[in-house]
Design an enzyme around this catalytic site. Structure first.
Site, PDB file in Angstrom:
ATOM      1  N   GLU A  88       9.783   1.495  10.871  1.00 39.72           N
ATOM      2  CA  GLU A  88      10.843   2.504  10.703  1.00 39.72           C
ATOM      3  C   GLU A  88      10.152   3.846  10.772  1.00 39.72           C
ATOM      4  O   GLU A  88       9.415   4.229   9.865  1.00 39.72           O
ATOM      5  CB  GLU A  88      11.573   2.298   9.368  1.00 39.72           C
ATOM      6  CG  GLU A  88      12.892   3.052   9.306  1.00 39.72           C
ATOM      7  CD  GLU A  88      12.739   4.472   8.789  1.00 39.72           C
ATOM      8  OE1 GLU A  88      12.707   5.394   9.638  1.00 39.72           O
ATOM      9  OE2 GLU A  88      12.650   4.646   7.576  1.00 39.72           O
ATOM     10  N   CYS A 124      13.829  11.090   6.855  1.00 37.68           N
ATOM     11  CA  CYS A 124      13.715  10.676   8.253  1.00 37.68           C
ATOM     12  C   CYS A 124      15.063  10.708   8.966  1.00 37.68           C
ATOM     13  O   CYS A 124      15.128  10.956  10.167  1.00 37.68           O
ATOM     14  CB  CYS A 124      13.101   9.278   8.339  1.00 37.68           C
ATOM     15  SG  CYS A 124      14.031   7.992   7.466  1.00 37.68           S
ATOM     16  N   GLU A 128       9.586  16.111  15.342  1.00 38.63           N
ATOM     17  CA  GLU A 128      10.014  16.015  13.951  1.00 38.63           C
ATOM     18  C   GLU A 128       9.203  16.969  13.076  1.00 38.63           C
ATOM     19  O   GLU A 128       7.981  16.912  13.037  1.00 38.63           O
ATOM     20  CB  GLU A 128       9.848  14.584  13.443  1.00 38.63           C
ATOM     21  CG  GLU A 128      10.376  14.389  12.037  1.00 38.63           C
ATOM     22  CD  GLU A 128      10.244  12.944  11.572  1.00 38.63           C
ATOM     23  OE1 GLU A 128      11.200  12.432  10.974  1.00 38.63           O
ATOM     24  OE2 GLU A 128       9.181  12.342  11.810  1.00 38.63           O
ATOM     25  N   LYS A 160       0.854  -1.189   0.000  1.00 38.25           N
ATOM     26  CA  LYS A 160       0.000   0.000   0.000  1.00 38.25           C
ATOM     27  C   LYS A 160       0.885   1.232   0.000  1.00 38.25           C
ATOM     28  O   LYS A 160       1.488   1.596   1.002  1.00 38.25           O
ATOM     29  CB  LYS A 160      -0.937   0.060   1.209  1.00 38.25           C
ATOM     30  CG  LYS A 160      -2.063   1.094   0.990  1.00 38.25           C
ATOM     31  CD  LYS A 160      -2.610   1.682   2.267  1.00 38.25           C
ATOM     32  CE  LYS A 160      -1.880   2.912   2.731  1.00 38.25           C
ATOM     33  NZ  LYS A 160      -1.993   4.097   1.843  1.00 38.25           N
TER      34      LYS A 160
END
Length: 487
Positions: free
Chosen positions: A256, A289, A384, A181
């Site tokens: 992750e 990331c 973040e 997906k």
């Protein structure tokens, strides 16, 4: 031309799902928009629980034959997929840049070649995967990696095809079947991958692609009792939701997640190198990331480091990612742009100072930003941003540097700039991170373990670690006697 085909950068892309070797349309669609200019690229089939169930059923039906396929044949097919990627490298690069706004030059030179390498690496590693037999009181222990079953792989929008194949390739090599997906903000190259895999001869149902929103198609995928592995790359809140969904079936997870990684610059470092490493964190408009978004500089050299940093940052060119001279492209989506801008506005209101940037550009672009005068417990330091926004803080000694570096809930990566090898060894040993770079950045080998600590993830992938996750690792213990002699 079929109403289910769209043309993006001169490339025809099917907007339907790919399930059991066939293209399947949904009754509803969602709109895919280019971040470069806001143009509508396609109306994409919008998956529901029905398509999720069909995809898992197709993967389950295809699993026994694929799991029984000899390693050499699985490896051959993965190499054939890599061949297909290489043949269509330019098309993939053009479509990906148009769809997610990352640099075309990077897609051509690095990202798409890496996509092909993902398949070749895990195909080759599969053929070498082995564990030496060992004995226990005369009994033989034999370790094997058995295919686990259907896998659901949910992938992000910042490097869509590369990060998708980082999961797809080892799962297929392991003998698993896959339901992929892709992120709804950048779904197009996943559809092209389905075509490439089919053309390579991958059996129907081994790779399925289902498009749509997490709440509509992702939830029924992750909660499905026939799914044996779930791998996700994305945000911490979404990971919590997926983990709760998978818990009822005890489905193993690989996560992750985000990062708030530090770059530690010591006074003995090559400051020009360190400033270059810091500016490199603006890559992909900061939508990485692993980016070291928290720059920590030893106080005596902070002024000189900042001067060199601003000089290098001033040379960056922000603009159309399709142009060779562009260094920084647009933000993926208006919602992400608003999120970035909100972080910076709140930081400035709280007393931060913008050394460079601190505001939006035209369209869907955010100007590269460096903020200083920030508190360690502030939102801009702790959360973040996922945009071209860095913070700069100073430290007095090694202990304070490590304390500041480790003082977030994340632990994905860290970068250290120092001219002292002994210091590098001391500091890296104390940093909480899945990957640490010393005097370099983003050097990655698929043989190495990759993953995060704390809220940056669960598990490690790469090399044998990938097979450990995508397989059921079995140990068979055989007695030294008891077999009948049929000779």
């Amino acid at each position: 031309m079929s109403t289910h085909l769209t043309t993006v950068a001169g490339v025809a892309v099917d907007t339907r799902h790919f399930i059991g070797g066939e293209r399947i349309a949904s009754t509803e669609t969602f709109t895919d928009v280019s971040p470069i200019d806001g143009s509508v690229l396609a109306e994409i089939s919008r998956g529901t629980a029905m398509e999720a169930a069909a995809a898992v059923a197709a993967a389950k039906a295809a699993f026994p034959a694929w799991a029984a396929t000899p390693r050499a044949e699985r490896a051959r097919l993965l190499h054939a997929i890599a061949d297909g990627v290489e043949r269509r490298l330019e098309e993939l690069a053009l479509v990906e840049t148009t769809d997610n706004g990352a640099l075309l030059r990077s897609h051509r030179r690095g990202v798409m070649p890496r996509v092909a390498h993902n398949f070749r690496f895990f195909a080759n590693w599969l053929l070498e995967l082995d564990h030496e037999d060992f004995t226990t009181r005369g009994h033989t222990n034999h370790v094997t990696w058995d295919p686990a079953g259907p896998c659901v792989l949910i992938t992000p929008w910042n490097a869509p095809l590369m990060l998708a194949t980082w999961k797809v390739a080892p799962a297929l090599a392991a003998g698993d079947t896959v339901v992929l997906k892709p992120a709804e903000w950048s779904p197009l190259t996943a559809s092209l991958l389905a075509d490439i895999a089919a053309e390579a001869g991958l059996p129907a149902g081994v790779l399925n692609v289902v498009q749509g929103y997490g709440s509509e198609v992702g939830d029924p995928l992750t909660a499905h009792p026939d799914v044996r592995r779930i791998s996700f790359t994305g945000s911490v809140p979404t990971a919590r939701h997926i983990a709760a969904s998978a818990a009822a079936n005890l489905t193993p997870l690989s996560l992750e997640l985000g990062g708030k990684s530090p770059l530690l610059v010591f006074a003995d470092a090559d400051l020009d190198l360190a400033a270059g490493l810091a500016v490199e964190q603006y890559d992909n408009a900061g939508q990485v990331c692993l980016a070291a978004t928290r720059i920590l500089v030893e106080a005596p050299v902070a002024e000189e480091f900042t001067r060199r940093f601003t000089e290098k940052a001033a040379a960056l060119r922000q603009g159309d990612p399709r142009e060779e001279s562009t260094d920084i492209g647009p933000t993926i989506h208006p919602r992400q742009l608003e999120k970035i801008d909100g972080f910076v506005r709140r930081a400035l209101e709280a007393g931060a100072r913008a050394v460079i940037g601190g505001h939006r550009g035209e369209g869907q672009y955010y100007v590269p930003t460096l903020l200083t005068d920030v508190r360690q417990d502030s939102e801009i330091v702790q959360e973040e941003v996922f945009g071209p926004v860095l913070t700069l803080q100073t430290f007095e000694d090694e202990d304070e540097a490590v304390r500041l570096a480790n003082d977030t809930r994340f632990g994905l990566a860290a970068t250290v700039a120092t001219g002292d090898a002994e210091r590098a060894a001391r500091v890296t040993a104390r940093l909480v991170a899945g990957t640490v770079w010393v005097n370099c950045f983003f050097v990655r080998d698929l043989k190495a373990p990759f993953g995060g600590s704390r809220h940056s993830g669960v598990g490690r992938e790469g090399g044998t670690w990938s097979f450990d996750f995508y397989c059921d690792v079995k140990n068979t213990v055989t007695a030294p006697k008891g077999f009948k002699d049929h000779g």
